[in-house]
Design a protein around this motif. Structure first.
Motif, PDB file in Angstrom:
ATOM      1  N   PRO A  46       0.788  -1.464  -0.019  1.00 23.47           N
ATOM      2  CA  PRO A  46      -0.061  -0.016   0.044  1.00 23.47           C
ATOM      3  C   PRO A  46       0.587   1.122   0.142  1.00 23.47           C
ATOM      4  O   PRO A  46       0.467   2.222  -0.774  1.00 23.47           O
ATOM      5  N   LEU A  47       1.853   1.343   0.730  1.00 22.21           N
ATOM      6  CA  LEU A  47       2.847   2.651   0.576  1.00 22.21           C
ATOM      7  C   LEU A  47       3.419   2.813  -0.593  1.00 22.21           C
ATOM      8  O   LEU A  47       3.570   3.828  -1.014  1.00 22.21           O
ATOM      9  N   GLU A  48       3.698   1.772  -1.369  1.00 19.91           N
ATOM     10  CA  GLU A  48       4.524   1.568  -2.603  1.00 19.91           C
ATOM     11  C   GLU A  48       3.252   2.180  -3.612  1.00 19.91           C
ATOM     12  O   GLU A  48       3.404   2.970  -4.528  1.00 19.91           O
ATOM     13  N   THR A  49       1.930   1.887  -3.665  1.00 20.82           N
ATOM     14  CA  THR A  49       1.017   2.416  -4.300  1.00 20.82           C
ATOM     15  C   THR A  49       0.653   3.822  -3.993  1.00 20.82           C
ATOM     16  O   THR A  49       0.632   4.496  -5.163  1.00 20.82           O
ATOM     17  N   LEU A  50       0.895   4.497  -2.866  1.00 20.48           N
ATOM     18  CA  LEU A  50       0.757   5.950  -2.714  1.00 20.48           C
ATOM     19  C   LEU A  50       1.869   6.502  -3.106  1.00 20.48           C
ATOM     20  O   LEU A  50       1.850   7.464  -3.827  1.00 20.48           O
ATOM     21  N   ALA A  51       3.123   6.015  -3.248  1.00 18.43           N
ATOM     22  CA  ALA A  51       4.289   6.600  -3.791  1.00 18.43           C
ATOM     23  C   ALA A  51       4.328   6.561  -5.155  1.00 18.43           C
ATOM     24  O   ALA A  51       4.503   7.967  -5.648  1.00 18.43           O
ATOM     25  N   ARG A  52       3.571   5.434  -5.681  1.00 18.31           N
ATOM     26  CA  ARG A  52       3.785   5.639  -7.342  1.00 18.31           C
ATOM     27  C   ARG A  52       2.622   6.633  -7.651  1.00 18.31           C
ATOM     28  O   ARG A  52       2.796   7.361  -8.662  1.00 18.31           O
ATOM     29  N   ARG A  53       1.837   6.842  -6.941  1.00 12.70           N
ATOM     30  CA  ARG A  53       0.427   7.913  -7.358  1.00 12.70           C
ATOM     31  C   ARG A  53       1.369   9.255  -7.206  1.00 12.70           C
ATOM     32  O   ARG A  53       0.894  10.169  -8.081  1.00 12.70           O
ATOM     33  N   TRP A  54       2.019   9.560  -6.197  1.00 12.40           N
ATOM     34  CA  TRP A  54       2.685  10.801  -5.729  1.00 12.40           C
ATOM     35  C   TRP A  54       3.831  11.137  -6.806  1.00 12.40           C
ATOM     36  O   TRP A  54       3.899  12.234  -7.391  1.00 12.40           O
ATOM     37  N   ALA A  55       4.405   9.992  -7.228  1.00  7.71           N
ATOM     38  CA  ALA A  55       5.636  10.158  -8.169  1.00  7.71           C
ATOM     39  C   ALA A  55       5.337  10.558  -9.542  1.00  7.71           C
ATOM     40  O   ALA A  55       5.572  11.338 -10.206  1.00  7.71           O
ATOM     41  N   SER A  56       3.832   9.777  -9.762  1.00  6.42           N
ATOM     42  CA  SER A  56       3.286  10.209 -11.426  1.00  6.42           C
ATOM     43  C   SER A  56       2.971  11.773 -11.356  1.00  6.42           C
ATOM     44  O   SER A  56       3.015  12.354 -12.316  1.00  6.42           O
ATOM     45  N   LYS A  57       2.701  12.292 -10.394  1.00 10.79           N
ATOM     46  CA  LYS A  57       2.321  13.745 -10.072  1.00 10.79           C
ATOM     47  C   LYS A  57       3.540  14.494 -10.196  1.00 10.79           C
ATOM     48  O   LYS A  57       3.745  15.579 -10.934  1.00 10.79           O
ATOM     49  N   ALA A  58       4.517  14.440  -9.200  1.00 12.61           N
ATOM     50  CA  ALA A  58       5.595  15.221  -8.933  1.00 12.61           C
ATOM     51  C   ALA A  58       7.073  14.780  -9.671  1.00 12.61           C
ATOM     52  O   ALA A  58       7.854  15.708  -9.581  1.00 12.61           O
ATOM     53  N   GLY A  59       7.082  13.720 -10.276  1.00 13.38           N
ATOM     54  CA  GLY A  59       8.308  13.187 -10.897  1.00 13.38           C
ATOM     55  C   GLY A  59       8.885  13.883 -11.892  1.00 13.38           C
ATOM     56  O   GLY A  59      10.111  14.298 -11.906  1.00 13.38           O
ATOM     57  N   GLY A  60       7.840  14.776 -12.529  1.00 20.65           N
ATOM     58  CA  GLY A  60       8.485  15.835 -13.551  1.00 20.65           C
ATOM     59  C   GLY A  60       9.197  17.095 -12.952  1.00 20.65           C
ATOM     60  O   GLY A  60       9.933  17.744 -14.039  1.00 20.65           O
ATOM     61  N   ILE A  61       9.103  17.283 -11.850  1.00 19.93           N
ATOM     62  CA  ILE A  61       9.935  18.544 -11.362  1.00 19.93           C
ATOM     63  C   ILE A  61      11.227  18.485 -11.216  1.00 19.93           C
ATOM     64  O   ILE A  61      12.233  19.376 -10.992  1.00 19.93           O
ATOM     65  N   PHE A  62      11.669  17.028 -11.238  1.00 21.57           N
ATOM     66  CA  PHE A  62      13.249  16.640 -10.950  1.00 21.57           C
ATOM     67  C   PHE A  62      13.616  16.463 -12.184  1.00 21.57           C
ATOM     68  O   PHE A  62      13.249  16.035 -13.152  1.00 21.57           O
ATOM     69  N   PRO A  63      15.140  16.633 -12.314  1.00 24.63           N
ATOM     70  CA  PRO A  63      15.940  16.152 -13.414  1.00 24.63           C
ATOM     71  C   PRO A  63      15.476  14.588 -13.895  1.00 24.63           C
ATOM     72  O   PRO A  63      15.385  13.752 -13.180  1.00 24.63           O
ATOM     73  N   ALA A  64      15.460  14.393 -15.274  1.00 18.76           N
ATOM     74  CA  ALA A  64      15.221  13.429 -15.732  1.00 18.76           C
ATOM     75  C   ALA A  64      16.271  12.135 -15.640  1.00 18.76           C
ATOM     76  O   ALA A  64      15.823  11.019 -15.685  1.00 18.76           O
ATOM     77  N   ASP A  65      17.337  12.703 -15.387  1.00 15.90           N
ATOM     78  CA  ASP A  65      18.498  11.689 -15.370  1.00 15.90           C
ATOM     79  C   ASP A  65      19.138  11.304 -13.998  1.00 15.90           C
ATOM     80  O   ASP A  65      19.944  10.796 -13.779  1.00 15.90           O
ATOM     81  N   ALA A  66      18.127  12.050 -13.039  1.00 12.59           N
ATOM     82  CA  ALA A  66      18.352  11.825 -11.561  1.00 12.59           C
ATOM     83  C   ALA A  66      18.362  10.418 -11.294  1.00 12.59           C
ATOM     84  O   ALA A  66      17.484   9.624 -11.604  1.00 12.59           O
ATOM     85  N   ALA A  79       9.230   2.152  -5.948  1.00 16.66           N
ATOM     86  CA  ALA A  79       8.342   2.622  -6.580  1.00 16.66           C
ATOM     87  C   ALA A  79       8.430   3.768  -7.269  1.00 16.66           C
ATOM     88  O   ALA A  79       7.815   4.016  -8.280  1.00 16.66           O
ATOM     89  N   VAL A  80       9.183   4.701  -6.839  1.00 16.84           N
ATOM     90  CA  VAL A  80       9.561   6.024  -7.226  1.00 16.84           C
ATOM     91  C   VAL A  80      10.284   5.780  -8.715  1.00 16.84           C
ATOM     92  O   VAL A  80       9.706   6.678  -9.949  1.00 16.84           O
ATOM     93  N   ALA A  81      11.263   4.891  -8.757  1.00 15.72           N
ATOM     94  CA  ALA A  81      11.879   4.660  -9.917  1.00 15.72           C
ATOM     95  C   ALA A  81      11.049   3.987 -11.069  1.00 15.72           C
ATOM     96  O   ALA A  81      11.097   4.379 -12.076  1.00 15.72           O
ATOM     97  N   SER A  82      10.142   3.139 -10.642  1.00 21.54           N
ATOM     98  CA  SER A  82       9.338   2.488 -11.558  1.00 21.54           C
ATOM     99  C   SER A  82       8.251   3.452 -12.131  1.00 21.54           C
ATOM    100  O   SER A  82       7.986   3.238 -13.454  1.00 21.54           O
ATOM    101  N   ALA A  83       7.799   4.311 -11.262  1.00 15.59           N
ATOM    102  CA  ALA A  83       6.833   5.251 -11.939  1.00 15.59           C
ATOM    103  C   ALA A  83       7.316   6.371 -12.622  1.00 15.59           C
ATOM    104  O   ALA A  83       6.527   6.749 -13.658  1.00 15.59           O
ATOM    105  N   THR A  84       8.470   6.718 -12.405  1.00 11.51           N
ATOM    106  CA  THR A  84       9.094   7.691 -13.292  1.00 11.51           C
ATOM    107  C   THR A  84      10.172   7.373 -14.311  1.00 11.51           C
ATOM    108  O   THR A  84      10.629   8.129 -15.116  1.00 11.51           O
ATOM    109  N   GLY A  85      10.600   6.076 -14.425  1.00 13.30           N
ATOM    110  CA  GLY A  85      11.231   5.667 -15.677  1.00 13.30           C
ATOM    111  C   GLY A  85      12.929   5.998 -15.056  1.00 13.30           C
ATOM    112  O   GLY A  85      13.748   5.954 -15.926  1.00 13.30           O
TER     113      GLY A  85
END
Length: 213
Positions: free
Chosen positions: A74-94, A120-126
């Motif tokens: 469940p925590l990973e599910t929440l993290a993926r949801r948040w990452a899909s919203k916020a991931g774009g504000i960080f460098p793509a190659d981070a 979860a963050v890595a998988s959601a943001t590539g």
């Protein structure tokens, strides 16, 4: 043993009682995003949920203090949801890295929930993960407040030698709860000392009242 316990004590949603999972999809979907962006001298950190939200608080508690691995999905599910919203504000190659536990605490718990969130963050943001370089070399005491948190974690982290591919590359540090930002700051300092590029932060929840490891 986990399967045996599931038979004796079947999983049910801690919020609504739905059988089969520690937190059902409907209840997780009902958790309201409460995004905050912290840019106060430490790593610029995006945080998605309020720790005061009951289901978020319960899942974090069950993972950190009860050692219940059933809370990780469940925590990973929440993290993926948040990452899909916020991931774009960080460098793509981070490169994505989790805030580490001290080895003694990792042995007693047998998992690091920040690593689950980083996955979860890595998988959601590539983004690619960069594991095994950052270490907690001093066990810190748990604290429920923010007093002297900086002193508590000072010098607690060390980054090993980074490979050439990570020298100068930005990092995205992942943790469960952001309180004062001291832990993220110390981890970022260790990464920069080893030759990383800018360090950014990503945490699941913000708030106080949860002891930090």
């Amino acid at each position: 043993m986990g399967r045996v316990l599931d038979i004796i004590f079947p999983l049910e949603c801690v919020a609504c009682g739905e059988p089969g999972t520690h937190a059902c999809a409907a209840c997780l979907a009902s958790v309201a995003l409460a995004p905050r962006l912290f840019d106060d001298g430490g790593p610029r950190t995006a945080v998605g949920f309020a720790y005061a939200q009951p289901l978020v608080r319960r899942l974090l508690h069950d993972a950190k203090y009860e050692g219940w691995t059933c809370a990780l999905d469940p925590l990973e599910t929440l993290a993926r949801r948040w990452a899909s919203k916020a991931g774009g504000i960080f460098p793509a190659d981070a490169a994505v890295a989790a805030v580490p536990l001290h080895p003694s605490r990792l042995r007693s718990r047998d998992f690091n929930q920040a690593e689950s969130l980083a996955r979860a963050v890595a998988s959601a943001t590539g983004r690619k993960r960069a594991d095994g370089f950052l270490a907690r070399v001093r066990r810190t005491r748990s604290q429920t407040g923010t007093d002297d948190r900086q002193g508590n974690v000072r010098g607690a982290f060390l980054c090993g030698r980074l490979p050439a591919a990570l020298i100068g590359r930005p990092f995205l540090l992942v943790d469960d709860v952001r309180t004062s930002g001291a832990t993220m700051g110390e981890c970022a300092a260790a990464l920069r000392a080893a030759g990383s590029g800018p360090v950014h932060g990503f945490a699941l929840a913000w708030g106080s009242g949860l002891p930090k490891d």
